[in-house]
Design a protein around this motif. Structure first.
Motif, short mmCIF file in Angstrom:
data_model
loop_
_atom_site.label_atom_id
_atom_site.label_comp_id
_atom_site.label_asym_id
_atom_site.label_seq_id
_atom_site.Cartn_x
_atom_site.Cartn_y
_atom_site.Cartn_z
N ARG A 15 0.86 -1.19 0.00
CA ARG A 15 0.00 0.00 0.00
C ARG A 15 0.89 1.24 0.00
N THR A 52 -4.33 -2.60 -14.34
CA THR A 52 -4.97 -1.61 -13.46
C THR A 52 -6.47 -1.84 -13.46
N GLU A 53 -7.02 -2.02 -12.28
CA GLU A 53 -8.45 -2.29 -12.16
C GLU A 53 -9.25 -1.02 -12.44
N GLY A 110 -5.23 3.74 -7.33
CA GLY A 110 -6.06 2.59 -7.68
C GLY A 110 -5.39 1.29 -7.28
N ARG A 111 -5.99 0.17 -7.71
CA ARG A 111 -5.46 -1.17 -7.46
C ARG A 111 -4.80 -1.70 -8.73
N HIS A 112 -3.62 -2.29 -8.55
CA HIS A 112 -2.84 -2.77 -9.69
C HIS A 112 -2.37 -4.19 -9.40
N ARG A 113 -2.43 -5.05 -10.42
CA ARG A 113 -1.92 -6.42 -10.33
C ARG A 113 -0.67 -6.53 -11.19
N VAL A 135 -0.75 -7.74 -5.65
CA VAL A 135 -1.71 -6.65 -5.74
C VAL A 135 -1.15 -5.45 -5.00
N GLU A 137 -1.89 -1.33 -3.93
CA GLU A 137 -2.91 -0.30 -3.81
C GLU A 137 -2.23 1.06 -3.63
N VAL A 139 -2.95 4.93 -2.86
CA VAL A 139 -4.01 5.72 -2.24
C VAL A 139 -3.76 7.20 -2.50
#
Length: 518
Positions: A15, A52-53, A110-113, A135, A137, A139
């Protein structure tokens, strides 16, 4: 059959605040010893997949595959410098650091894999190893303050550095970028400094030996904290030094100094009482009192090229005294102050530029139009007062005789209605000013060979190298974003890049022609 190669990806920080660089640990397990390309090479065999979600209404997840081509496009290495190497690894597990900043700017909010793929061998029989997916995140975090500097020696030669405070969470980040491009991030990581501090980037005096690490300095509860950093991350925890006579509530006078032996030196203000705090390479701290020179609109410290004497430097102070705007130099060793320059004008901003004890104080003054000239607009004019600490100070300590004549930096710029000076920066190699103006129609950057409009408004800061100008500004997705404004007239183009076409400098009192943002 057991696979010949296995990859395991481990995030160092799952994070992160917006603006921080992603640093991952890649564990490579080989069944038998053999040659592999280094992670930095990433030249076709290695691919880093970033997904990227995004919600379906925005098109769903976006996928990007990074390789050595992205590294070359972002960092523009010289043609004769290889991107990486091939190394022989023993059987078993070896660990490497994988910095996504090598291939792309910092990840947006965002959230990234993230997944890594490596192809072993060529042709139909090649084997592709695929890592686990981690994963990350990112912020939101908004920059609220910026401290800037340039690291000019050792492994980080030509590197720009700036820290900024993020709210939330009220923490400081340090970003190191490649000299010609503020978007080419080498590393961006959190500093363990309190939100109320303003970490100083230690000046290298242009004479540092090949120290790979650099120093970031701040004050915390009456203790001088020193943190060594390298390209990718901090090197261990900060070291606190109990400086004799240093009390809580003190403030650094920018910039601190990194001595050639690895120690640090800082000028500290304790409510008008000045101390030179000196920390040797053995960690032993000492302090020397300096006679307080009086109030100031702006001030900074200039360190001598010679570092044997802790008091070999000067405080440069811009003050309003009666009807005069005066620029003073006060030697840290004591004695009367020397008047460098004075004018009956209003100060709009200033910058202190130095290298090895030689430099200049750059003052931006405001010339208001005559009362009977209703069509004239106020003009900002830059004045540079040079100094050399290796030379005797000028005469004029009582303010009557005056100091050496100041040189007028290139340019005088008319303000448009509602426009104000937002930031000013100096060019180290010559007395020249770059100004960032903010008005109803957006930002305007003016300087040698520059006259450019940016449609953005609000907080922004200048980052100026010896050749190029960038504007830093808050960005909701990335924490902080940088826009390349152009090349300075008379400066060399960035290595490996096409030089920008120089723009005609507006005549004094004439605004530059509008121009589209890049």
């Amino acid at each position: 059959m057991t696979d010949p190669l296995a990859l395991t990806l481990v995030p160092t920080a799952p994070r992160l605040p917006a603006g921080a660089a992603v640093l991952l640990e890649l564990r490579v397990t080989l069944r038998a010893s053999g040659p592999l390309e280094t992670v930095e090479l990433n030249g076709g065999r290695t691919r880093v997949e970033v997904v990227t979600e995004r919600p379906a209404a925005e098109g769903g997840p976006s996928r990007r595959e990074l390789s050595g081509a992205d590294h070359a496009a972002l960092h523009r290495p010289r043609p004769d410098v290889p991107l990486g190497d091939t190394i022989d690894l023993p059987a078993g597990t070896s660990s490497f650091r994988l910095a996504l900043a090598d291939y792309a700017p910092t990840l947006p909010v965002g959230r990234h894999r993230v997944t890594v793929r490596y192809r072993l061998g060529d042709g139909p029989g090649a084997f592709e190893a695929v890592s686990n997916t981690v994963v990350l995140e990112v912020v939101p975090a908004t920059p609220t303050a910026v401290v800037r500097g340039w690291l000019r020696d050792g492994r980080l030669r030509g590197t720009s550095a700036f820290t900024w405070r993020l709210d939330p969470p009220g923490a400081w980040l340090l970003r190191l970028t490649q000299g010609f491009d503020a978007e080419a991030v080498l590393g961006a990581f959190a500093l363990p400094a309190p939100a109320g501090a303003a970490p100083g980037l230690a000046l290298l005096n242009d004479y540092g030996d090949m120290h790979w690490e650099k120093r970031v300095v701040w004050l915390e509860g009456g203790v001088l904290q020193v943190l060594p950093v390298e390209r990718r991350d901090v090197i261990g925890p900060p070291t606190g030094h109990e400086v004799p006579g240093l009390a809580a509530g003190a403030a650094l006078v920018d910039p601190p100094l990194q001595r050639r032996d690895g120690g640090v030196r800082a000028l500290v203000d304790q409510g008008g009482r000045l101390l030179v705090a000196d920390v040797g390479p053995d960690g032993v701290a000492a302090a020397h009192a300096v006679e307080a020179p009086g109030a100031a609109l702006h001030r900074g410290v200039v360190w001598s090229a010679g570092e044997d004497d802790p008091r070999a430097g000067a405080l440069v102070r811009l003050a309003r005294e009666g009807r005069a705007l005066r620029l003073w130099r006060h030697d840290l060793a004591g004695g009367p102050g020397a008047l460098l320059w004075e004018e009956p004008r209003e100060a709009a901003g200033w910058a202190l530029v130095q290298a090895a004890g030689v430099g200049y104080a750059l003052v931006v003054v405001r010339d208001d139009p005559a009362a009977d000239d209703h069509e004239a607009r106020p003009v900002l004019r830059a004045v540079a007062a040079p100094f050399d600490l290796e030379e005797p100070p000028p005469e004029g300590g009582d303010g009557d005789e005056g100091g050496p004549p100041a040189t007028v930096a290139a340019g005088a710029w008319a303000l448009e209605p509602g426009e104000r000076l937002l930031d000013v920066a100096g060019v180290a190699e010559r007395p020249a000013a770059v100004l960032l103006l903010d008005g109803p129609e957006g930002h305007r950057v003016v300087g040698p060979g520059l006259g450019k409009r940016l449609p953005s408004t609000g907080p922004a800061w200048l980052m100026v190298s010896s050749t190029d100008v960038f504007v830093l500004r808050p960005d909701e997705a990335r924490g902080i974003a940088s826009a390349h404004v152009g090349a300075l007239a008379g400066g060399a183009p960035p290595a490996g890049a096409d030089p920008d076409e120089p723009q005609e400098e507006p005549a004094p009192g004439e605004p530059p022609a509008p121009e589209e943002d890049e």
